[in-house]
Motif scaffolding. Sequence first.
Motif, PDB file in Angstrom:
ATOM      1  N   GLY A   1       0.816  -1.212   0.000  1.00 30.25           N
ATOM      2  CA  GLY A   1       0.000   0.000   0.000  1.00 30.25           C
ATOM      3  C   GLY A   1       0.838   1.244   0.000  1.00 30.25           C
ATOM      4  N   ASP A   2       0.309   2.292   0.601  1.00 30.85           N
ATOM      5  CA  ASP A   2       0.964   3.585   0.628  1.00 30.85           C
ATOM      6  C   ASP A   2       2.370   3.465   1.225  1.00 30.85           C
ATOM      7  N   PRO A   3       3.402   3.950   0.537  1.00 30.63           N
ATOM      8  CA  PRO A   3       4.769   3.811   1.030  1.00 30.63           C
ATOM      9  C   PRO A   3       5.041   4.574   2.321  1.00 30.63           C
TER      10      PRO A   3
ATOM     11  N   TYR B   1       2.214   5.603   4.622  1.00 30.23           N
ATOM     12  CA  TYR B   1       1.197   5.321   5.633  1.00 30.23           C
ATOM     13  C   TYR B   1       0.817   3.847   5.667  1.00 30.23           C
ATOM     14  N   TYR B   2       1.765   2.980   5.358  1.00 36.39           N
ATOM     15  CA  TYR B   2       1.512   1.545   5.368  1.00 36.39           C
ATOM     16  C   TYR B   2       1.254   1.044   6.793  1.00 36.39           C
ATOM     17  N   GLN B   3       0.677  -0.148   6.871  1.00 34.67           N
ATOM     18  CA  GLN B   3       0.443  -0.815   8.148  1.00 34.67           C
ATOM     19  C   GLN B   3       1.355  -2.032   8.259  1.00 34.67           C
ATOM     20  N   MET B   4       1.504  -2.527   9.481  1.00 36.59           N
ATOM     21  CA  MET B   4       2.301  -3.717   9.737  1.00 36.59           C
ATOM     22  C   MET B   4       1.401  -4.802  10.334  1.00 36.59           C
ATOM     23  N   ASP B   5       1.465  -5.998   9.763  1.00 41.82           N
ATOM     24  CA  ASP B   5       0.832  -7.149  10.393  1.00 41.82           C
ATOM     25  C   ASP B   5       1.819  -7.721  11.406  1.00 41.82           C
ATOM     26  N   HIS B   6       1.322  -8.164  12.546  1.00 41.39           N
ATOM     27  CA  HIS B   6       2.238  -8.725  13.546  1.00 41.39           C
ATOM     28  C   HIS B   6       1.467  -9.543  14.570  1.00 41.39           C
ATOM     29  N   SER B   7       2.154 -10.493  15.183  1.00 39.93           N
ATOM     30  CA  SER B   7       1.544 -11.259  16.254  1.00 39.93           C
ATOM     31  C   SER B   7       1.456 -10.385  17.504  1.00 39.93           C
ATOM     32  N   THR B   8       0.603 -10.784  18.432  1.00 39.82           N
ATOM     33  CA  THR B   8       0.222  -9.844  19.491  1.00 39.82           C
ATOM     34  C   THR B   8       0.350 -10.404  20.902  1.00 39.82           C
ATOM     35  N   PHE B   9       1.297 -11.286  21.131  1.00 40.62           N
ATOM     36  CA  PHE B   9       1.503 -11.787  22.481  1.00 40.62           C
ATOM     37  C   PHE B   9       2.350 -10.814  23.288  1.00 40.62           C
ATOM     38  N   SER B  10       2.174 -10.856  24.590  1.00 44.22           N
ATOM     39  CA  SER B  10       3.055 -10.143  25.517  1.00 44.22           C
ATOM     40  C   SER B  10       3.849 -11.205  26.261  1.00 44.22           C
TER      41      SER B  10
END
Length: 206
Positions: free
Chosen positions: A159-161, A163-172
């Motif tokens: 997407g936008d170079p 304002y892109y987003q990041m997918d990531h796992s969400t454990f603490s």
Amino acid sequence: MRTRTFALAAGAVVLAGVAGMALAPRLGGASDAFADCRDGQVAGGDIGGPFTLVDGTGRTVTDRDVITAPSIVYFGFASCADVCPLDNARNAQAVDLLAERGVEATPVFISVDPERDTPEVVDSYAQAFHPRMVGLTGDAEQVAEAARAYRVYYARQDGDPEYYQMDHSTFSYLVLPEAGFVDFVGRDATPEDVADKLECFARAAA
């Protein structure tokens, strides 16, 4: 909403894989001093370990510099609009609950977006959640190495170079100075859940 949905899905995939492997073999078995702190027996390989990153002052630090107290380690990115703020706020609340119980703990935020998350950005981001929160970033390889150590999934969305987003796992991840990684919590854990679990590990290690 794609980031949040994907992050939750990715987290479920990672958890499924982790559940079939050892989370802390050096602490497993009958001699596990932390057995009473875990919800169930986990067995298999390692999570966590050494890393070299950059803190909010621009100083290169290692895990030994950062993990000097019981810690809650979270991987995310400062531009995250939904998942990361909720998880970091929850972890910050857990740290305050622990302080009330006489347990000093450190919330740690590690960016998976080194292109945008400079030391100044992660420092400002971390301080917005808690004065004790440590914000960490690094170059692409440093971040990748830390993520590999904790088996964290992350990927840049197309997407936008800018304002892109990041997918990531969400454990603490719950980490102690001497023992290293001891357990993890998911997104459904409350501040009280996180505080109770980390307190148990911290007191068992004392």
